[in-house]
Design a protein around this motif. Sequence first.
Motif, PDB file in Angstrom:
ATOM      1  N   GLN A  97     -15.068   4.937  -2.714  1.00  0.00           N
ATOM      2  CA  GLN A  97     -14.737   5.424  -1.372  1.00  0.00           C
ATOM      3  C   GLN A  97     -14.917   6.941  -1.293  1.00  0.00           C
ATOM      4  O   GLN A  97     -15.457   7.459  -0.315  1.00  0.00           O
ATOM      5  N   ALA A 136      -3.785   8.349   3.914  1.00  0.00           N
ATOM      6  CA  ALA A 136      -4.406   7.192   3.263  1.00  0.00           C
ATOM      7  C   ALA A 136      -5.392   7.649   2.199  1.00  0.00           C
ATOM      8  O   ALA A 136      -6.328   8.401   2.483  1.00  0.00           O
ATOM      9  N   ASN A 173       1.533   8.885   6.259  1.00  0.00           N
ATOM     10  CA  ASN A 173       0.323   8.583   7.024  1.00  0.00           C
ATOM     11  C   ASN A 173      -0.939   9.146   6.368  1.00  0.00           C
ATOM     12  O   ASN A 173      -1.983   9.237   7.000  1.00  0.00           O
ATOM     13  N   SER A 183      -6.151  11.102   7.225  1.00  0.00           N
ATOM     14  CA  SER A 183      -4.931  10.953   8.002  1.00  0.00           C
ATOM     15  C   SER A 183      -5.291  11.284   9.445  1.00  0.00           C
ATOM     16  O   SER A 183      -6.240  12.017   9.695  1.00  0.00           O
ATOM     17  N   TYR A 227     -11.327   3.179  -5.160  1.00  0.00           N
ATOM     18  CA  TYR A 227     -11.074   4.516  -4.618  1.00  0.00           C
ATOM     19  C   TYR A 227     -12.210   5.484  -4.932  1.00  0.00           C
ATOM     20  O   TYR A 227     -12.637   6.251  -4.070  1.00  0.00           O
ATOM     21  N   THR A 242      -8.248   2.252   0.607  1.00  0.00           N
ATOM     22  CA  THR A 242      -8.025   1.279   1.678  1.00  0.00           C
ATOM     23  C   THR A 242      -8.285  -0.150   1.208  1.00  0.00           C
ATOM     24  O   THR A 242      -8.675  -1.003   1.986  1.00  0.00           O
ATOM     25  N   GLY A 243      -8.074  -0.403  -0.069  1.00  0.00           N
ATOM     26  CA  GLY A 243      -8.243  -1.747  -0.602  1.00  0.00           C
ATOM     27  C   GLY A 243      -9.479  -1.930  -1.444  1.00  0.00           C
ATOM     28  O   GLY A 243      -9.650  -2.945  -2.098  1.00  0.00           O
ATOM     29  N   GLU A 244     -10.371  -0.948  -1.433  1.00  0.00           N
ATOM     30  CA  GLU A 244     -11.569  -1.014  -2.257  1.00  0.00           C
ATOM     31  C   GLU A 244     -11.454   0.009  -3.379  1.00  0.00           C
ATOM     32  O   GLU A 244     -10.473   0.726  -3.481  1.00  0.00           O
ATOM     33  N   HIS A 251      -5.541   1.167  -3.234  1.00  0.00           N
ATOM     34  CA  HIS A 251      -4.880   0.689  -2.007  1.00  0.00           C
ATOM     35  C   HIS A 251      -3.543   1.412  -1.889  1.00  0.00           C
ATOM     36  O   HIS A 251      -2.483   0.847  -2.132  1.00  0.00           O
ATOM     37  N   SER A 290      -1.284   4.522   0.357  1.00  0.00           N
ATOM     38  CA  SER A 290      -1.017   5.513   1.403  1.00  0.00           C
ATOM     39  C   SER A 290       0.347   6.114   1.133  1.00  0.00           C
ATOM     40  O   SER A 290       1.278   5.413   0.722  1.00  0.00           O
ATOM     41  N   GLU A 339       0.822  -1.216   0.000  1.00  0.00           N
ATOM     42  CA  GLU A 339       0.000   0.000   0.000  1.00  0.00           C
ATOM     43  C   GLU A 339       0.852   1.261   0.000  1.00  0.00           C
ATOM     44  O   GLU A 339       0.350   2.354  -0.254  1.00  0.00           O
TER      45      GLU A 339
END
Length: 198
Positions: free
Chosen positions: A100, A90, A88, A129, A97, A93-95, A83, A85, A44
């Motif tokens: 999201q 982000a 710090n 963040s 974007y 998060t894996g889905e 996914h 970052s 990531e």
Amino acid sequence: MRGSDDSIQCDGNRVNEDVVLLTLADIEQRLAEKFLPLEGEMDELLLKQRREPVGDICALEQILNVRLSGDFLAFLSRYDLDHFSLGNIAFGTGEDYLAQVIALNQSEAFNRWWPGVSRPEGIIVIALSDPYTLLLNTLNQRVYAITSEPTAADDDPVADSFALFIRGVGSLFLQAAHPQEVASAVGAVNLAFWQEIA
């Protein structure tokens, strides 16, 4: 490493020539050198070129009533944020974007970030963040950082453009520049943000 022929400069912004910010290519390369040897444990933190076309940007624009353009749209088209970052900060998060971003900016969202009934025109959350929520003003392309406790600094940009924001965060994370230098180079008015994420 000043200026850059490969950095995203869609709106003509130029970095202060007295300060060196890493280019996007530099950031991509340095992240790969640092995290590829970990064999998938910190993927990531890699800035990966997009392998498939970006999702339905038109749907995002219609749902959120915004128009994406400039640096942010160019970055979305070039890099995979599903996914990712940077330090710090982000993004995905894996889905998906884009899905999201839609979820973070809808009125019925549990974590609604704006006061009042309506989301401010043209402004969307693009990353999170601790303790910041990162906003993009799609009307003027500036990036802002807010916390759950409103302050006067919320109205002050942390960067003049998305590309400068990414280059600033990457330069700090990869220890290529100091916070004060970065803040000056990216056109920040909110200087505290850069001190705190360093």
